[in-house]
Design an enzyme around this catalytic site. Structure first.
Site, mmCIF file in Angstrom:
data_model
loop_
_atom_site.group_PDB
_atom_site.id
_atom_site.type_symbol
_atom_site.label_atom_id
_atom_site.label_comp_id
_atom_site.label_asym_id
_atom_site.label_seq_id
_atom_site.Cartn_x
_atom_site.Cartn_y
_atom_site.Cartn_z
ATOM 1 N N ASP A 1 -15.310 1.120 7.802
ATOM 2 C CA ASP A 1 -14.300 2.120 7.448
ATOM 3 C C ASP A 1 -14.845 3.059 6.375
ATOM 4 O O ASP A 1 -14.601 4.275 6.427
ATOM 5 C CB ASP A 1 -13.027 1.437 6.951
ATOM 6 C CG ASP A 1 -12.035 2.442 6.367
ATOM 7 O OD1 ASP A 1 -11.627 3.347 7.105
ATOM 8 O OD2 ASP A 1 -11.698 2.319 5.180
ATOM 9 N N SER B 1 -7.757 2.748 9.020
ATOM 10 C CA SER B 1 -8.356 2.646 7.697
ATOM 11 C C SER B 1 -7.488 1.809 6.756
ATOM 12 O O SER B 1 -7.969 0.876 6.099
ATOM 13 C CB SER B 1 -8.559 4.051 7.120
ATOM 14 O OG SER B 1 -9.102 4.000 5.827
ATOM 15 N N LYS C 1 -8.101 -2.530 5.738
ATOM 16 C CA LYS C 1 -8.368 -2.943 4.355
ATOM 17 C C LYS C 1 -7.357 -3.986 3.888
ATOM 18 O O LYS C 1 -7.704 -4.932 3.181
ATOM 19 C CB LYS C 1 -8.371 -1.733 3.427
ATOM 20 C CG LYS C 1 -9.601 -0.852 3.570
ATOM 21 C CD LYS C 1 -9.747 0.112 2.419
ATOM 22 C CE LYS C 1 -8.856 1.308 2.524
ATOM 23 N NZ LYS C 1 -9.323 2.319 3.493
ATOM 24 N N ARG D 1 -15.286 11.455 7.993
ATOM 25 C CA ARG D 1 -14.006 12.158 8.174
ATOM 26 C C ARG D 1 -13.784 13.167 7.052
ATOM 27 O O ARG D 1 -13.285 14.269 7.289
ATOM 28 C CB ARG D 1 -12.854 11.141 8.196
ATOM 29 C CG ARG D 1 -12.802 10.297 9.450
ATOM 30 C CD ARG D 1 -11.817 9.147 9.293
ATOM 31 N NE ARG D 1 -10.477 9.614 9.007
ATOM 32 C CZ ARG D 1 -9.538 8.891 8.391
ATOM 33 N NH1 ARG D 1 -9.823 7.666 7.962
ATOM 34 N NH2 ARG D 1 -8.338 9.391 8.183
ATOM 35 N N HIS E 1 0.858 -1.184 0.000
ATOM 36 C CA HIS E 1 0.000 0.000 0.000
ATOM 37 C C HIS E 1 0.888 1.225 0.000
ATOM 38 O O HIS E 1 1.895 1.296 0.716
ATOM 39 C CB HIS E 1 -0.891 0.027 1.237
ATOM 40 C CG HIS E 1 -1.738 1.267 1.314
ATOM 41 N ND1 HIS E 1 -2.918 1.387 0.629
ATOM 42 C CD2 HIS E 1 -1.553 2.441 1.975
ATOM 43 C CE1 HIS E 1 -3.442 2.588 0.868
ATOM 44 N NE2 HIS E 1 -2.634 3.236 1.678
#
Length: 435
Positions: A161, A183, A187, A168, A82
């Protein structure tokens, strides 16, 4: 237990129990807790933060709010990476087929871009006919068949989320590190990965602006993974200038293909090798960085990684002929070359300004419903510390259809991105730290 009491507790800076976090998330999902109550709690978190245990509780609650993919019948190793995002960041496009070519199954769920340039899904969809919307069964079956799949994220993964992030986004509570960590990590875990490498970027073209903040976030995500029995490693990298030379959806795919053909530029190669080597070492397929690097180079030089990308394109209904025929891509029919106005060296190439120019030309979106122009973007002929001569091309902008006002504004941005010096400047290290 009442939501108002939990909000009050965090407002006073006190520590939540696991049960309280679970109560909040369950209530948000079943409607017993209102959005405005969750928004109030998020603001309290931004003022008083979550500790490491609370962050792990929230991450786990997100994971348990939806489906959890399981690939244990395929392999005991499933890798994912990520990036916190940056300009010209096409690492996923080169890394995932590279890892699969080295016999590491990769289950990659990616998103669309909402900002200056497209996300990984947008880039892949610039490949003619490529399909990113894989159902869970098809996603898993493809990993069984060729060891890798890249898909848009299913709404059944970490739906809590998704609900929290939507709040948010409109309540100025996006930038809290604990909330970001929960978050991202939720995932990655819900998507079935057990080896996760994070690329946490800082600088002008990144969400996180300082090295120190990037290190704090990376450290928290690694610790959260450990608490949830996942191997997470992280690299802290600079995004003061764009990564690689191509920015924009089709253009970045072309650069990724060239990379896998062996035409590698230094910075994209450096960060890709670092993430790939960490993955190989965590998977116990390489004993150290040098052995991992040799495996990576062999997979590129032999053509195995490029062949794996071709397999991915075929399996996901794309046209594999694009590997050798770039004319199949949408590339902007109009172009503008920015010339150097003096001799010297490039001392600054501001990533954010370049990104803003590309967005104005159509490479990004303001809202999810916006249409991206796959052909819009920028190709850099020069980067920081490169020598230039007067009237030499520094970069080229590409676009299809934009107003003269947007085009002129884009030109202003790329001009403002540049600074020159008479002596060769020191080039900051791309990789600042590793976790």
């Amino acid at each position: 237990m009442r939501a108002v009491d939990i909000i009050q507790k965090k407002k006073e800076g006190k520590i939540h129990t696991k049960e309280e976090i679970n109560f909040l998330i369950k209530g948000l999902m079943d409607g017993t807790i209102e959005d405005y109550q969750m928004a109030a709690w998020l603001m309290a978190v931004c003022f008083n933060d979550l500790n490491e245990d609370e962050t792990a509780y929230l991450t786990e609650a997100f994971i348990n709010s939806g489906d959890i993919l399981d690939f244990s019948d395929i392999s005991n190793i499933v890798a994912d990476k990520h990036s916190t995002g940056g300009v010209g960041d096409k690492v996923t496009i080169v890394l995932i087929p590279l890892m699969a070519a080295l016999n590491i199954p990769c289950a990659k769920l990616s998103g669309r871009g909402l900002g200056y340039t497209g996300g990984t899904v947008d880039k892949l969809e610039s490949i003619p006919n490529f399909k990113c919307a894989l159902k869970e069964d098809a996603f898993k079956e493809q990993i069984k068949k060729i060891g890798v799949a890249i898909s848009a994220q299913t709404p059944n993964l970490t739906p809590a989320d998704g609900r929290v992030y939507a709040l948010r986004d409109v309540t100025a509570t996006v930038d809290n590190k604990a909330l970001i960590c929960a978050s991202v990590v939720s995932k990655k875990i819900a998507s079935g990965a057990n080896i996760i490498v994070l690329d946490v970027k800082y600088g002008s073209g990144a969400f996180i602006k300082t090295k120190e903040e990037a290190c704090e976030l990376a450290d928290l995500m690694v610790k959260t993974g450990a608490k949830l029995n996942r191997k997470i490693s992280a690299v802290i990298s600079s995004m003061e200038q764009p990564l690689g030379t191509h920015i924009g959806n089709s253009l970045e795919i072309i650069e990724a293909i060239e990379f896998l053909k062996g035409n590698k530029n230094d910075d994209l190669y450096e960060i890709t090798v670092e993430i790939a080597a960490k993955t190989l070492i965590l998977a116990k397929l390489a004993k150290d960085f040098d052995e991992a690097k040799k495996m990576i180079d062999d997979a590129i030089n032999s053509g195995a990684a490029l062949e794996k990308l071709k397999e991915i394109i075929k399996c996901q209904d794309g046209n594999p002929d694009c590997i050798n025929d770039y004319g199949l891509f949408n590339i902007g029919k109009n172009k503008y070359e920015l010339k150097a106005n003096r001799d010297g060296y490039i001392s600054k190439l501001d990533a954010l300004s370049i990104a803003k120019a590309c967005k104005l030309l159509g490479a990004g979106r303001d809202k999810k419903s916006d249409t991206i122009d796959f052909g819009a973007g920028c190709v850099l002929n020069k980067k920081i510390a490169d020598k230039i001569s007067k009237d030499e091309t520094i970069l080229t902008l590409y676009w299809n259809n934009v107003s003269i006002e947007r085009l002129n504004e884009a030109k202003e941005y790329v001009n403002s991105a540049l600074e020159y010096t008479n002596t060769e400047p020191l080039l900051e290290d791309l990789i600042y730290s590793k976790f």
